[in-house]
Each structure stands twice: as structure tokens, then as C-alpha cells.
Design an enzyme around this catalytic site. Structure first.
Site, PDB file in Angstrom:
ATOM      1  N   SER A   1       0.838  -1.202   0.000  1.00  0.00           N
ATOM      2  CA  SER A   1       0.000   0.000   0.000  1.00  0.00           C
ATOM      3  C   SER A   1       0.868   1.245   0.000  1.00  0.00           C
ATOM      4  CB  SER A   1      -0.856  -0.032   1.271  1.00  0.00           C
ATOM      5  OG  SER A   1      -1.436   1.225   1.488  1.00  0.00           O
TER       6      SER A   1
ATOM      7  N   LYS B   1       2.208  -3.863   6.427  1.00  0.00           N
ATOM      8  CA  LYS B   1       2.597  -3.766   5.012  1.00  0.00           C
ATOM      9  C   LYS B   1       4.107  -3.527   4.900  1.00  0.00           C
ATOM     10  CE  LYS B   1      -1.426  -4.617   3.448  1.00  0.00           C
ATOM     11  NZ  LYS B   1      -1.666  -5.966   2.932  1.00  0.00           N
TER      12      LYS B   1
ATOM     13  N   TYR C   1      -1.754  -1.694  11.110  1.00  0.00           N
ATOM     14  CA  TYR C   1      -2.037  -2.140   9.738  1.00  0.00           C
ATOM     15  C   TYR C   1      -0.916  -1.702   8.795  1.00  0.00           C
ATOM     16  CZ  TYR C   1      -3.814  -2.141   4.984  1.00  0.00           C
ATOM     17  OH  TYR C   1      -3.927  -2.336   3.629  1.00  0.00           O
TER      18      TYR C   1
HETATM   19  N1  NAD Z   1      -8.847  -1.722  -0.558  1.00  0.00           N
HETATM   20  C1  NAD Z   1      -7.883  -0.875  -0.321  1.00  0.00           C
HETATM   21  O1  NAD Z   1      -8.097   0.344  -0.208  1.00  0.00           O
HETATM   22  C2  NAD Z   1      -6.442  -1.345  -0.212  1.00  0.00           C
HETATM   23  C3  NAD Z   1      -5.387  -0.427  -0.348  1.00  0.00           C
HETATM   24  C4  NAD Z   1      -4.070  -0.880  -0.233  1.00  0.00           C
HETATM   25  C5  NAD Z   1      -3.801  -2.230   0.016  1.00  0.00           C
HETATM   26  N2  NAD Z   1      -4.850  -3.094   0.159  1.00  0.00           N
HETATM   27  C6  NAD Z   1      -4.563  -4.508   0.436  1.00  0.00           C
HETATM   28  O2  NAD Z   1      -5.071  -5.292  -0.614  1.00  0.00           O
HETATM   29  C7  NAD Z   1      -5.490  -6.557  -0.129  1.00  0.00           C
HETATM   30  C8  NAD Z   1      -6.921  -6.826  -0.569  1.00  0.00           C
HETATM   31  O3  NAD Z   1      -7.751  -5.770  -0.107  1.00  0.00           O
HETATM   32  P1  NAD Z   1      -9.317  -5.755  -0.379  1.00  0.00           P
HETATM   33  O4  NAD Z   1      -9.744  -4.343  -0.358  1.00  0.00           O
HETATM   34  O5  NAD Z   1      -9.636  -6.605  -1.547  1.00  0.00           O
HETATM   35  O6  NAD Z   1      -9.806  -6.435   0.976  1.00  0.00           O
HETATM   36  P2  NAD Z   1     -10.989  -7.497   1.231  1.00  0.00           P
HETATM   37  O7  NAD Z   1     -11.210  -7.531   2.703  1.00  0.00           O
HETATM   38  O8  NAD Z   1     -12.148  -7.211   0.350  1.00  0.00           O
HETATM   39  O9  NAD Z   1     -10.306  -8.860   0.757  1.00  0.00           O
HETATM   40  C9  NAD Z   1      -9.476  -9.626   1.591  1.00  0.00           C
HETATM   41  C10 NAD Z   1      -9.992 -11.056   1.566  1.00  0.00           C
HETATM   42  O10 NAD Z   1      -9.126 -11.869   2.361  1.00  0.00           O
HETATM   43  C11 NAD Z   1      -9.918 -12.739   3.137  1.00  0.00           C
HETATM   44  N3  NAD Z   1      -9.123 -13.092   4.325  1.00  0.00           N
HETATM   45  C12 NAD Z   1      -8.734 -12.273   5.333  1.00  0.00           C
HETATM   46  N4  NAD Z   1      -8.030 -12.972   6.249  1.00  0.00           N
HETATM   47  C13 NAD Z   1      -7.970 -14.251   5.805  1.00  0.00           C
HETATM   48  C14 NAD Z   1      -7.388 -15.441   6.307  1.00  0.00           C
HETATM   49  N5  NAD Z   1      -6.747 -15.488   7.481  1.00  0.00           N
HETATM   50  N6  NAD Z   1      -7.520 -16.580   5.593  1.00  0.00           N
HETATM   51  C15 NAD Z   1      -8.179 -16.583   4.405  1.00  0.00           C
HETATM   52  N7  NAD Z   1      -8.751 -15.491   3.888  1.00  0.00           N
HETATM   53  C16 NAD Z   1      -8.655 -14.324   4.573  1.00  0.00           C
HETATM   54  C17 NAD Z   1     -11.199 -11.967   3.436  1.00  0.00           C
HETATM   55  O11 NAD Z   1     -12.302 -12.817   3.718  1.00  0.00           O
HETATM   56  C18 NAD Z   1     -11.404 -11.200   2.135  1.00  0.00           C
HETATM   57  O12 NAD Z   1     -12.206 -11.935   1.216  1.00  0.00           O
HETATM   58  C19 NAD Z   1      -5.291  -6.523   1.381  1.00  0.00           C
HETATM   59  O13 NAD Z   1      -4.039  -7.105   1.663  1.00  0.00           O
HETATM   60  C20 NAD Z   1      -5.249  -5.038   1.682  1.00  0.00           C
HETATM   61  O14 NAD Z   1      -4.502  -4.755   2.838  1.00  0.00           O
HETATM   62  C21 NAD Z   1      -6.153  -2.686   0.022  1.00  0.00           C
END
Ligand code: NAD
Length: 338
Positions: free
Chosen positions: A125, A154, A150
Site C-alpha cells: 500500500s 505492510k 495495519y
Molecule cells: N482496498 C484498499 O483500499 C487497499 C489499499 C491498499 C492495500 N490493500 C490490500 O489489498 C489486499 C486486498 O484488499 P481488499 O480491499 O480486496 O480487501 P478485502 O477484505 O475485500 O479482501 C481480503 C480477503 O481476504 C480474506 N481473508 C482475510 N483474512 C484471511 C485469512 N486469514 N484466511 C483466508 N482469507 C482471509 C477476506 O475474507 C477477504 O475476502 C489486502 O491485503 C489489503 O490490505 C487494500
């Protein structure tokens, strides 16, 4: 070629599964549905005509991760989305975040390091840059002290991967530093499904537009930006998904010069909160009920990406405008509320 997508039922993961399937990859998803639903599989299938393999596994259970890799020894690459991502919650429950975001990463890397050859893409991120000193932000900008557990997961995640790659030539990895993902698939079969109060601006706007929330609070209009509100780089989730496919291909085809690398994924353009609201009003034809309130602690003023590296090295560039991405987010909101 079989690719494991962890968190593949989540927001960014599901869109990436679609792009991988469109490119002919065989996808197996691991998700524990802690922040998503099995119904997302139907959405993916209706777009691509193919149902990805799915295993409901909690990656915190190390023995289940080991067992998975025994059963799927033919996995050639992993895109690791699964993580907990609520900044505020991470301050309240740091150990939950370190366990879910760091523990699971270590278990996966252990499995991959034991293979003859493996490719790994990590969801990082722009939060790692904090308030960067110069705009746009390049990958060589210093990583600043994390503001939350959080954010720290990262930064630590990137370091753990870099350290592992240093001593495992067989492991090739890329960390993608996302700016602000938004929007939904143009088919409106998949999109963002925030549980509870949305943490991100765009779903908060669309939920307010749909009448689910009464009012959007805009935190501060006295920042040194064109209209006084904070500036971010909003990247359309389908563009972001495509960046994963290109990054993975680079590793699978051995085009990378280093076995660990990082790339910014953004549009290169900053938008203020008020510009994002205007975009919503334009594409929806609705006036948004919002109110300017005091600044919120911990918010940085401005962050937008220099995307030259991804443009030149990955051959990737964002295609969609803020209005197009906003339209997809609004279409999605209306669909899930109907
Ligand atoms: N959405 C944002 O703004 C953003 C920005 C920067 C980075 N990210 C990173 O991108 C990645 C995806 O983000 P997103 O927005 O799609 O989030 P999201 O919560 O929609 O997707 C994450 C998925 O991982 C699953 N999950 C969580 N812990 C788990 C575990 N222990 N075992 C199995 N499954 C598990 C959840 O059920 C979910 O379906 C994350 O790592 C997040 O930190 C997101």
C-alpha cells in the site's frame, strides 16, 4: 498454469481472479470469508464462464496451508491479498493484525521457498510512504514510520519478502503498492462489499447517495491543496487487477532482473475529496449530502503516485478515468440495494 489467489473472494482479489481467468490461468482461491462471501464465486463465474477452484481455509491455520500445498503441488504462483485492512481496528487489536497479516505471509513464503521455482505477488500500500516529501511519489521515496499496526504489517511484509528472496534465488516476488482502489467490474457482477461502516471514501459516498448513510463528513478543508481537502490517487479496481496479471507474468516468464521488486499502482493523478464528490454528483445526477468537519488525526494531506516504473517495466497504465470508475461504483451500489 495454476495460480493461488488468497483473499480471492474479496474486493481486489475477485477482480484479479476475473482478469487471470480471462488470460487463461487456472485459479484456485483460498478465502476464509471473514470479509467476503461465497456468493462472489457466482459473480466471477457469470463474468468469465468459469468457476475458479475454491477452498475455504483460514490461512492462520498453518497445518491447513501446508496440506493445501501438498494437494496443489502444481501451483506456480501466488497472489496474496488475504489480510485484515481496517486501520482503526488495527490500532485496537494489533495482535490480530500481526497474526493475520504477518503470520499468514510467513506460512505462505515457507511453502514457496521450498519449491524449485515460485512467483509471489504481495498487496502492499502507498501507506508505507506516509506523508511523502515530494509529489508524485516514486518507489525510491523513503518508507516512513507506520501510523498504525495495519500500515506496519505492510512495511514488515515487504521486508520479510525481501529478506526471504535474498536467500532464496528460486523465489521471485513483487510488492505492488496500491494507491486508492475504487469501483466495480463493468458487468456489475462483482464489486466492493464493505461490512459495516465503509473505511474508504468511495463506498461511503455511494452508500450516502443510496440513502444508507445520512451524511458524509469531509475531514478538513484547510489543507494546502487546491480546494483545501485531502488529495489521493484513485485507481480503478479493474486497472489494478490487470497490474497483478502483468506483474505475475513478468515473474513467471523470468523477465525480472531482481528477484524482489516494488511497483506503485496508481493513476499518477491526485484528486481532492471535493473533486471525488463532484464526480459522484456528475455520474449519478444526485446531490450528495456532505458536511465539512474538523481535520481527522492521522490523515496525510496529499498522496499520488509516480507510475513511470509500472508504465515502463510492467507495460501497465491505468485506462479508466475517475468518472468512469465512479460510474461503476454507483451502478454497483444501486444493484446491491435493488
Ligand atoms: N482496498 C484498499 O483500499 C487497499 C489499499 C491498499 C492495500 N490493500 C490490500 O489489498 C489486499 C486486498 O484488499 P481488499 O480491499 O480486496 O480487501 P478485502 O477484505 O475485500 O479482501 C481480503 C480477503 O481476504 C480474506 N481473508 C482475510 N483474512 C484471511 C485469512 N486469514 N484466511 C483466508 N482469507 C482471509 C477476506 O475474507 C477477504 O475476502 C489486502 O491485503 C489489503 O490490505 C487494500
Amino acid at each position: 498454469m495454476k495460480i493461488l489467489v488468497t483473499g480471492g473472494l474479496g474486493f481486489i482479489g475477485s477482480h484479479t481472479v476475473v482478469e487471470l481467468q480471462n488470460e487463461g490461468y487456472e485459479v484456485v482461491i483460498i478465502d476464509d470469508c471473514s470479509n467476503s462471501s461465497e456468493k462472489v464465486l457466482e459473480g466471477i463465474t457469470s463474468i468469465t464462464g468459469k468457476t475458479p477452484l475454491f477452498e475455504k481455509i483460514d490461512l492462520k491455520e498453518k497445518s491447513k496451508v501446508e496440506d493445501f500445498f501438498k494437494r496443489h503441488a502444481d501451483v506456480k504462483g501466488v497472489i496474496h491479498f488475504a489480510a485484515s485492512k481496517a486501520v482503526g481496528e488495527s490500532v485496537e487489536k494489533p495482535l490480530l493484525y500481526y497474526e493475520n497479516n504477518i503470520g499468514t505471509l510467513v506460512y505462505l513464503l515457507k511453502e514457496l521457498a521450498a519449491k524449485n521455482k515460485a512467483s509471489f505477488i504481495f498487496s502492499s500500500s502507498c501507506t508505507v510512504y506516509g506523508q511523502a516529501d515530494e509529489m508524485p511519489i516514486t518507489e525510491s521515496a523513503p518508507v516512513k514510520q507506520a501510523e498504525s499496526p495495519y500500515g506496519n504489517t505492510k512495511q514488515m511484509g515487504e521486508e520479510i519478502i525481501a529478506d526471504t528472496c535474498k536467500v532464496n534465488e528460486n523465489l521471485n516476488a513483487i510488492a505492488l503498492r496500491y494507491f486508492n482502489p475504487m469501483g466495480a467490474h463493468p458487468s456489475v457482477m462483482i464489486g466492493e462489499l464493505p461490512i459495516g461502516v465503509p473505511q474508504n471514501l468511495v463506498p461511503f459516498i455511494t452508500q450516502t447517495g443510496a440513502g444508507l448513510r445520512e451524511q458524509l463528513s469531509v475531514f478538513g478543508d484547510d489543507y494546502p491543496t487546491p480546494d483545501g481537502t485531502c488529495v489521493r490517487d484513485y485507481i480503478y479496481v479493474v486497472d489494478l487487477a490487470k497490474a497483478h496479471v502483468l506483474a505475475l507474468k513478468r515473474l513467471l516468464e523470468g523477465d525480472n532482473s531482481d528477484n524482489y521488486d516494488v511497483f506503485n499502482v496508481g493513476t499518477g493523478k491526485g484528486s481532492t475529496v471535493l473533486e471525488v464528490i463532484k464526480s459522484f454528483e456528475k455520474v449519478s445526477g444526485k446531490k450528495l449530502n456532505y458536511k465539512i468537519v474538523d481535520r481527522r488525526e492521522g490523515d496525510i494531506t496529499t498522496a499520488y503516485a509516480d507510475t513511470t516504473k509500472a508504465n515502463e517495466v510492467l507495460g501497465w497504465k491505468s485506462q479508466y478515468s475517475l468518472d468512469e470508475a465512479m460510474k461503476s461504483a454507483w451502478d454497483w451500489e444501486q444493484k446491491i440495494r435493488s
